[in-house]
Design a protein around this motif. Structure first.
Motif, PDB file in Angstrom:
ATOM      1  N   ASP A  56     -12.576  -4.782   1.723  1.00 49.32           N
ATOM      2  CA  ASP A  56     -13.020  -3.859   0.682  1.00 49.32           C
ATOM      3  C   ASP A  56     -13.305  -2.495   1.311  1.00 49.32           C
ATOM      4  O   ASP A  56     -12.831  -2.205   2.419  1.00 49.32           O
ATOM      5  CB  ASP A  56     -14.220  -4.417  -0.086  1.00 49.32           C
ATOM      6  N   ASP A  57     -14.096  -1.661   0.657  1.00 52.93           N
ATOM      7  CA  ASP A  57     -14.337  -0.301   1.152  1.00 52.93           C
ATOM      8  C   ASP A  57     -15.002  -0.280   2.523  1.00 52.93           C
ATOM      9  O   ASP A  57     -14.738   0.618   3.326  1.00 52.93           O
ATOM     10  CB  ASP A  57     -15.226   0.467   0.167  1.00 52.93           C
ATOM     11  N   TYR A 115      -4.937  -0.849  11.218  1.00 51.76           N
ATOM     12  CA  TYR A 115      -3.775   0.033  11.368  1.00 51.76           C
ATOM     13  C   TYR A 115      -3.814   1.066  10.238  1.00 51.76           C
ATOM     14  O   TYR A 115      -3.926   0.703   9.057  1.00 51.76           O
ATOM     15  CB  TYR A 115      -2.472  -0.760  11.310  1.00 51.76           C
ATOM     16  N   ILE A 116      -3.725   2.343  10.597  1.00 54.58           N
ATOM     17  CA  ILE A 116      -3.734   3.430   9.613  1.00 54.58           C
ATOM     18  C   ILE A 116      -2.295   3.901   9.414  1.00 54.58           C
ATOM     19  O   ILE A 116      -1.719   4.571  10.292  1.00 54.58           O
ATOM     20  CB  ILE A 116      -4.611   4.606  10.083  1.00 54.58           C
ATOM     21  N   PRO A 117      -1.670   3.575   8.285  1.00 52.91           N
ATOM     22  CA  PRO A 117      -0.255   3.926   8.105  1.00 52.91           C
ATOM     23  C   PRO A 117       0.031   5.419   8.183  1.00 52.91           C
ATOM     24  O   PRO A 117       1.091   5.830   8.669  1.00 52.91           O
ATOM     25  CB  PRO A 117       0.055   3.378   6.699  1.00 52.91           C
ATOM     26  N   SER A 118      -0.887   6.249   7.738  1.00 58.63           N
ATOM     27  CA  SER A 118      -0.610   7.686   7.706  1.00 58.63           C
ATOM     28  C   SER A 118      -0.524   8.309   9.092  1.00 58.63           C
ATOM     29  O   SER A 118       0.188   9.299   9.298  1.00 58.63           O
ATOM     30  CB  SER A 118      -1.692   8.408   6.900  1.00 58.63           C
ATOM     31  N   GLY A 170      -6.084   2.448   1.863  1.00 61.16           N
ATOM     32  CA  GLY A 170      -4.741   2.318   2.424  1.00 61.16           C
ATOM     33  C   GLY A 170      -4.680   1.782   3.837  1.00 61.16           C
ATOM     34  O   GLY A 170      -3.587   1.485   4.340  1.00 61.16           O
ATOM     35  N   ALA A 171      -5.829   1.657   4.525  1.00 61.36           N
ATOM     36  CA  ALA A 171      -5.827   1.088   5.872  1.00 61.36           C
ATOM     37  C   ALA A 171      -5.460  -0.395   5.798  1.00 61.36           C
ATOM     38  O   ALA A 171      -5.810  -1.095   4.850  1.00 61.36           O
ATOM     39  CB  ALA A 171      -7.193   1.269   6.522  1.00 61.36           C
ATOM     40  N   ALA A 180       0.852  -1.194   0.000  1.00 63.22           N
ATOM     41  CA  ALA A 180       0.000   0.000   0.000  1.00 63.22           C
ATOM     42  C   ALA A 180       0.882   1.237   0.000  1.00 63.22           C
ATOM     43  O   ALA A 180       1.878   1.299   0.722  1.00 63.22           O
ATOM     44  CB  ALA A 180      -0.915   0.010   1.229  1.00 63.22           C
ATOM     45  N   ASP A 181       0.519   2.213  -0.831  1.00 63.38           N
ATOM     46  CA  ASP A 181       1.171   3.530  -0.850  1.00 63.38           C
ATOM     47  C   ASP A 181       2.692   3.437  -0.944  1.00 63.38           C
ATOM     48  O   ASP A 181       3.429   4.103  -0.208  1.00 63.38           O
ATOM     49  CB  ASP A 181       0.778   4.325   0.400  1.00 63.38           C
TER      50      ASP A 181
END
Length: 644
Positions: free
Chosen positions: A175-176, A149-152, A134-135, A88-89
């Protein structure tokens, strides 16, 4: 003679001679766990060595182009691999074991960062998926929880209990709006609302739900060899026995064709919604393997083999190519040893992950024999070495002259952990004690006639217990069996005390069963010597007994620093144990500590292989092969701290 990494050791019982000689890593591996593909590159994480290696592979050249290691985090314990991976990202995220930690690997710079821990030493991050925003969603053990976990921001959320008594979230997709979790012990496929945390059951399987993927409005999951295909809202569930072994990986083509692999065969199949069967696409690109991940690249299907390989399958032709990742540039590293067997004056056979390493004691040369699993235990019969493999439950033999590997079949009966193996010289049979995986209690005794190939399996031979050990008493014509009330560890036991049973090898029946020490739940090992049956327990740290099997009375008992295997040598009983730094003892009326500082780096149980005519034993010190003097007439050997 094997060339040691320290000075040469003397086999004479001289207490002043060098007591320990090491010979470098006992077993090395290129095995992998987590794998992912992104932008023309594959990424894999090694299994076993410390620290684990993250390797980048160029899909065009099929070579390793960059590697990095995962640094030790602040919590107790050290990572040894990463089952879970997600991209992700611009970063590869890796969830590790046996510390449940999360790392990131920057795909541009190769920088590795430890992000956080999700539990104590002994836990696993089994599964991970990246949501479209991205979570990250992670499934862990032994708490059996789903995490966000939220990477940002580094924000973490632990969702509620998914199922009472569940310890393993083995698979995750997202999914969303929803995370989809596969449970090991309760064998459920669940949908978890990302915002509210509300849990819905989509399916109940017959076995662990170990693989989950999404395609369109449908969820696809595998419960052992049962395929589950259900809409995300829980309707239109299609569930059937695929008949292909344990399904271990999915990949969905743009046209909706689902490709899947199974173990232990390693073959490739396809499926489409509405079918009630799967169709074989190709023979195993890597026979006998478990597949860690699949990725479709045009008309090619790329697979990652657990032993440390990649394969490319051309779908139109059904032809495939295999690349060993060590040959491609993955650094091999020392792993935890599974088992060890000495052929005196000839060779040492050392069981690792998907290989048996052979050390020729006459020439010092080493070679590796590929096997399709982990040899948990080995025994010699004539010119063949017999081994029982995890996780397939397969029994194999290796010809000591040709290295030819021959299969003698699979135990079956839900048995995946073959813990002990012996040869009975009277009936000339191979005996295996085994345990199931997951929410099952019943172990089995397997009796193999190696000449005819006849395989007799006796499940639940000790009621509601798995088997951890066995010991043949050829004089009495029986094999003693050591039980474990926890079984596969995924369901509450029905009994509080582990039993010993005597099994008549001619009549194939249990003669008697006793429970020597109340509330001791697991036997680690048994061994007959001089009319007594010696036993080491596992869960009660270091408890051991010497039992008179004729009367059921305990003649000797005591406590050690831990548990391990028992050996009879030169009229004495020895054991080597986990914990307390790794120790070796002589057992009997007056137990004696013989060595300390061996380390705790065995994967299964600490083992000793004594050289005939001496008290020198082959074992491991840290992760190195070693010969250690264990002479009861000498002062205890103290080995400096080992860091495997």
């Amino acid at each position: 003679m094997v060339v040691p990494t320290s000075a040469h050791a003397s086999s004479a019982p001289d207490c002043g001679a060098q007591a320990v000689t090491t010979y470098g890593p006992a077993s090395v591996t290129g095995a992998i766990v987590g794998a992912a593909v992104h932008d023309g590159h594959a990424y894999v994480v090694s299994r076993g060595p410390k620290p684990p290696v993250v390797a980048e592979i160029d899909l065009a050249t099929r070579k390793v182009t960059r590697t990095a290691t995962l640094p030790d985090g602040p919590a107790a314990g050290e990572p040894e691999g990463g089952w879970a991976t997600a991209v992700a990202d611009g970063k590869l995220y890796i969830g590790t074991y046996p510390v449940p930690d999360l790392y990131s690997y920057d795909l541009a710079t190769g920088q590795v960062t430890h992000l956080r821990s999700f539990g104590a030493n002994g836990g696993f991050v089994w599964s991970m998926a990246a949501a479209p925003d991205g979570a990250l969603y992670l499934g862990t053990s032994s708490d059996g929880r789903l995490w966000e976990y939220i990477p940002s921001t580094g924000a973490v959320r632990r969702y509620g209990v998914l199922a009472q008594g569940e310890h393993y979230v083995r698979a995750v997709a997202v999914d969303d709006t929803t995370a989809y979790a596969g449970l090991l012990e309760k064998a459920k496929l669940l949908a978890v609302d990302r915002v509210s945390g509300a849990v819905r059951e989509l399916a109940q399987g017959p076995a662990a739900v170990g693989t989950v993927t999404l395609y369109g409005e449908r969820v696809l999951a595998a419960s052992g060899s049962t395929l589950i295909d259900v809409r995300k809202d829980g309707t239109d569930r299609r569930q059937f026995e695929a008949g292909v072994g344990v399904i271990d990986a999915f990949e969905v083509a743009p046209d909706g064709t689902v490709y899947l692999t199974s173990r232990p065969d390693g073959a490739v199949y396809s499926y489409r919604t509405g079918q009630n069967t799967v169709i074989k696409v190709a023979d195993p690109p890597s026979p006998g393997e478990e597949t860690r991940a699949l990725q479709l690249n045009g008309q090619q299907l790329i697979g990652f083999a657990g032993s440390g390989g990649m394969w490319w399958l051309d779908l139109p032709s059904g032809t495939s190519e295999f690349v060993d990742l060590i040959d491609a540039g993955l650094p091999a590293g020392p792993e935890r040893t599974q088992s060890m067997l000495l052929m005196p004056n000839r060779a040492l056979y050392i069981g690792g992950h998907f290989a048996v390493e052979v050390r020729d004691l006459r020439t010092g040369k080493q070679r590796r024999i590929r096997v399709v699993g982990e040899p948990k235990a080995m025994v010699r019969r004539g010119n063949e070495i017999y081994a029982a493999l995890y996780p397939s439950g397969e029994i194999i033999s290796i010809d000591v002259h040709t290295d030819k590997v021959r299969s003698h079949g699979y135990i079956g009966h839900d048995q995946s952990r073959p813990w002990d193996i012996e040869h009975d010289p009277v009936t000339d049979t191979i005996l295996v004690a085994s345990a199931p995986t997951g929410a099952k209690l019943h172990g089995a005794l397997t009796v193999l006639d190696p000449d005819t190939g006849k395989l007799d399996v006796y499940p639940n031979v000790i009621p509601d217990q798995s088997l951890m050990s066995l010991s043949v008493d050829a004089a009495r014509g029986v094999v003693y069996l050591g039980g474990d009330v926890l079984g596969g560890g995924g369901t509450p036991p029905t009994r509080a005390t582990a039993s010993i049973a005597a099994f008549d090898l001619q009549r194939r029946t249990v003669l008697w069963q006793i429970d020597p020490l109340p509330n001791h739940r697991t036997f680690q090992d048994l061994k007959v010597h001089d009319g007594l049956l010696y036993a080491v327990y596992k869960r009660v740290l270091g408890a051991w007994i010497a039992l008179d099997p004729a009367t059921g009375t305990i003649k000797h008992q005591g406590l050690l620093s831990g548990h391990g295997e028992l050996y009879v040598h030169r009229g004495r009983v020895f054991t080597s144990t986990y914990f307390g730094g790794g120790n070796a003892y002589e057992l009997g009326p007056k137990p004696k500590l013989l060595a300390t500082g061996l380390g705790d780096e065995w994967h299964t149980n600490p083992q000793l292989q004594f050289e005939p005519g001496s008290f020198n034993a082959w074992t491991i010190v840290g992760r190195d092969l070693a010969k250690v003097r264990l002479d009861p007439r000498c002062p205890p050997v103290t080995i400096p701290d080992q860091h495997g």
